[in-house]
Design a protein around this motif. Structure first.
Motif, PDB file in Angstrom:
ATOM      1  N   ARG A   6     -47.516  -7.719  16.224  1.00 29.06           N
ATOM      2  CA  ARG A   6     -48.220  -7.843  17.602  1.00 29.06           C
ATOM      3  C   ARG A   6     -48.661  -9.341  17.500  1.00 29.06           C
ATOM      4  O   ARG A   6     -49.589  -9.640  16.791  1.00 29.06           O
ATOM      5  N   LEU A   7     -48.481  -9.909  18.903  1.00 30.27           N
ATOM      6  CA  LEU A   7     -49.128 -11.413  19.009  1.00 30.27           C
ATOM      7  C   LEU A   7     -49.624 -11.551  20.511  1.00 30.27           C
ATOM      8  O   LEU A   7     -49.010 -10.871  21.489  1.00 30.27           O
ATOM      9  N   ALA A   8     -50.773 -12.049  20.505  1.00 30.43           N
ATOM     10  CA  ALA A   8     -50.989 -12.588  21.863  1.00 30.43           C
ATOM     11  C   ALA A   8     -50.265 -13.720  22.233  1.00 30.43           C
ATOM     12  O   ALA A   8     -49.773 -14.473  21.758  1.00 30.43           O
ATOM     13  N   VAL A   9     -50.086 -14.084  23.703  1.00 32.96           N
ATOM     14  CA  VAL A   9     -49.450 -15.011  24.321  1.00 32.96           C
ATOM     15  C   VAL A   9     -49.923 -16.381  23.712  1.00 32.96           C
ATOM     16  O   VAL A   9     -51.207 -16.427  23.705  1.00 32.96           O
ATOM     17  N   GLY A  10     -49.177 -17.233  23.311  1.00 30.23           N
ATOM     18  CA  GLY A  10     -49.815 -18.646  22.730  1.00 30.23           C
ATOM     19  C   GLY A  10     -49.633 -18.480  21.313  1.00 30.23           C
ATOM     20  O   GLY A  10     -49.888 -19.834  20.736  1.00 30.23           O
ATOM     21  N   ARG A  11     -49.746 -17.542  20.510  1.00 30.87           N
ATOM     22  CA  ARG A  11     -49.790 -17.247  19.302  1.00 30.87           C
ATOM     23  C   ARG A  11     -48.447 -17.419  18.426  1.00 30.87           C
ATOM     24  O   ARG A  11     -47.430 -17.111  19.285  1.00 30.87           O
ATOM     25  N   THR A  12     -48.519 -17.599  17.324  1.00 27.87           N
ATOM     26  CA  THR A  12     -47.131 -18.091  16.510  1.00 27.87           C
ATOM     27  C   THR A  12     -46.884 -17.105  15.472  1.00 27.87           C
ATOM     28  O   THR A  12     -47.786 -16.601  14.716  1.00 27.87           O
ATOM     29  N   LEU A  26     -39.591 -14.415  26.012  1.00 29.70           N
ATOM     30  CA  LEU A  26     -40.923 -13.709  25.252  1.00 29.70           C
ATOM     31  C   LEU A  26     -41.305 -14.714  24.192  1.00 29.70           C
ATOM     32  O   LEU A  26     -42.439 -14.827  23.944  1.00 29.70           O
ATOM     33  N   LEU A  27     -40.160 -15.327  23.393  1.00 24.46           N
ATOM     34  CA  LEU A  27     -40.567 -15.960  22.201  1.00 24.46           C
ATOM     35  C   LEU A  27     -39.777 -17.146  22.332  1.00 24.46           C
ATOM     36  O   LEU A  27     -38.608 -17.247  22.490  1.00 24.46           O
ATOM     37  N   ARG A  28     -40.458 -18.448  22.297  1.00 28.41           N
ATOM     38  CA  ARG A  28     -39.901 -19.782  22.101  1.00 28.41           C
ATOM     39  C   ARG A  28     -39.554 -20.148  20.507  1.00 28.41           C
ATOM     40  O   ARG A  28     -40.539 -20.131  19.790  1.00 28.41           O
ATOM     41  N   ARG A  29     -38.286 -20.450  20.124  1.00 29.27           N
ATOM     42  CA  ARG A  29     -38.334 -20.810  18.852  1.00 29.27           C
ATOM     43  C   ARG A  29     -38.647 -22.266  18.564  1.00 29.27           C
ATOM     44  O   ARG A  29     -38.237 -23.187  19.343  1.00 29.27           O
ATOM     45  N   ASP A  30     -39.372 -22.525  17.669  1.00 30.64           N
ATOM     46  CA  ASP A  30     -39.913 -23.907  17.159  1.00 30.64           C
ATOM     47  C   ASP A  30     -39.228 -24.156  16.019  1.00 30.64           C
ATOM     48  O   ASP A  30     -38.465 -23.508  15.500  1.00 30.64           O
ATOM     49  N   ALA A  31     -39.489 -25.525  15.620  1.00 26.17           N
ATOM     50  CA  ALA A  31     -38.831 -26.033  14.630  1.00 26.17           C
ATOM     51  C   ALA A  31     -38.931 -25.533  13.356  1.00 26.17           C
ATOM     52  O   ALA A  31     -40.011 -25.124  12.879  1.00 26.17           O
ATOM     53  N   ASP A  32     -37.975 -25.316  12.583  1.00 30.06           N
ATOM     54  CA  ASP A  32     -38.139 -25.035  11.165  1.00 30.06           C
ATOM     55  C   ASP A  32     -39.027 -26.017  10.177  1.00 30.06           C
ATOM     56  O   ASP A  32     -38.964 -27.358  10.370  1.00 30.06           O
ATOM     57  N   SER A  33     -39.823 -25.593   9.223  1.00 27.17           N
ATOM     58  CA  SER A  33     -40.403 -26.552   8.546  1.00 27.17           C
ATOM     59  C   SER A  33     -40.032 -25.967   6.946  1.00 27.17           C
ATOM     60  O   SER A  33     -40.222 -24.893   6.462  1.00 27.17           O
ATOM     61  N   LYS A  34     -39.847 -27.025   5.999  1.00 26.30           N
ATOM     62  CA  LYS A  34     -39.737 -26.833   4.575  1.00 26.30           C
ATOM     63  C   LYS A  34     -41.281 -26.713   4.023  1.00 26.30           C
ATOM     64  O   LYS A  34     -42.165 -27.094   4.273  1.00 26.30           O
ATOM     65  N   GLN A  35     -41.183 -25.192   3.227  1.00 26.80           N
ATOM     66  CA  GLN A  35     -42.626 -24.964   2.685  1.00 26.80           C
ATOM     67  C   GLN A  35     -42.445 -25.396   1.194  1.00 26.80           C
ATOM     68  O   GLN A  35     -43.411 -25.460   0.551  1.00 26.80           O
ATOM     69  N   SER A  36     -41.129 -25.468   0.623  1.00 28.99           N
ATOM     70  CA  SER A  36     -41.218 -25.882  -0.610  1.00 28.99           C
ATOM     71  C   SER A  36     -39.882 -26.802  -0.946  1.00 28.99           C
ATOM     72  O   SER A  36     -39.104 -26.397  -0.179  1.00 28.99           O
ATOM     73  N   THR A  37     -39.861 -27.412  -1.921  1.00 31.86           N
ATOM     74  CA  THR A  37     -38.583 -28.079  -2.113  1.00 31.86           C
ATOM     75  C   THR A  37     -38.348 -28.036  -3.705  1.00 31.86           C
ATOM     76  O   THR A  37     -38.972 -27.808  -4.466  1.00 31.86           O
ATOM     77  N   VAL A  55     -41.242  -7.637  17.708  1.00 34.09           N
ATOM     78  CA  VAL A  55     -42.456  -8.437  18.140  1.00 34.09           C
ATOM     79  C   VAL A  55     -42.748  -7.986  19.498  1.00 34.09           C
ATOM     80  O   VAL A  55     -42.109  -7.799  20.375  1.00 34.09           O
ATOM     81  N   THR A  56     -44.150  -7.729  19.538  1.00 35.41           N
ATOM     82  CA  THR A  56     -44.672  -7.140  20.658  1.00 35.41           C
ATOM     83  C   THR A  56     -45.685  -8.199  21.090  1.00 35.41           C
ATOM     84  O   THR A  56     -46.344  -8.685  20.384  1.00 35.41           O
ATOM     85  N   VAL A  57     -45.480  -8.765  22.164  1.00 33.90           N
ATOM     86  CA  VAL A  57     -46.534  -9.917  22.673  1.00 33.90           C
ATOM     87  C   VAL A  57     -47.164  -9.193  24.042  1.00 33.90           C
ATOM     88  O   VAL A  57     -46.793  -8.564  24.848  1.00 33.90           O
ATOM     89  N   GLY A  58     -48.721  -9.498  23.838  1.00 35.08           N
ATOM     90  CA  GLY A  58     -49.413  -9.092  25.107  1.00 35.08           C
ATOM     91  C   GLY A  58     -50.713  -8.784  24.773  1.00 35.08           C
ATOM     92  O   GLY A  58     -51.221  -8.774  23.441  1.00 35.08           O
TER      93      GLY A  58
END
Length: 165
Positions: free
Chosen positions: A66-72, A96-107, A162-165
């Motif tokens: 569950r997410l509030a609008v604007g949360r990731t 409802l959901l905007r896909r953001d850029a992927d980011s590497k967390q480990s290499t 994912v439920t937004v609201g």
């Protein structure tokens, strides 16, 4: 009077500290974008997915967020040079959901045999409603279209509602 002031000050300090730990702002909306996601999940490990594919354990239960609008929402995906791997096949409702850029967390160090890394896939909630994200653990050798994971044999899958609201 003084006895009441100290507990009030302590309570205020605790509230500020709790907000800092949870990432919530005073208006309760919290941050989005480059900061820490409001919800962070990880796909099951490759060995677990292969156990599901081989019938050695039950299928993965669907998840729910569950997410509030604007949360990731962030999903950590382990990417390794294997004949099998996780691929996103349904990114949910883009209204409802905007896909953001992927980011590497480990290499991995260059030219390290068998080494993988973790990529965080992220979405930001833009409107109220519900949608489902779907990943498949696929056999890359069976793909009829190299850039289309839906064309590969599915060994296991994971869904997150994912439920937004």
């Amino acid at each position: 009077m003084r006895g009441r002031t100290v507990p009030t000050a302590v309570a205020a300090a605790l509230a500020v500290g709790l907000a800092a730990l949870t990432g919530c702002s005073s208006d309760g909306t919290g941050g989005s974008g480059g900061g820490h996601p409001a919800a962070l999940l990880a796909l099951p490990a490759d060995l677990d997915a292969e156990a599901v594919a081989g019938g050695k354990q039950p299928a993965f239960e669907p998840g729910e967020v569950r997410l509030a609008v604007g949360r990731t929402l962030g999903m950590d995906v382990r990417v390794a040079p294997l004949p099998h791997g996780w691929r996103l096949v349904d990114g949910g409702d883009t209204a409802l959901l905007r896909r953001d850029a992927d980011s590497k967390q480990s290499t991995c160090a260059p030219n390290t045999a068998g080494c993988g890394h973790t990529v965080r896939q992220s979405w930001t909630a833009t409107a109220a409603g519900s949608t489902t994200l779907t990943w498949r653990y696929v056999d890359f050798a069976t793909c009829t279209e190299p850039q289309n994971p839906a064309s590969c044999r599915t060994l296991a899958s994971k869904e997150v509602r994912v439920t937004v609201g």
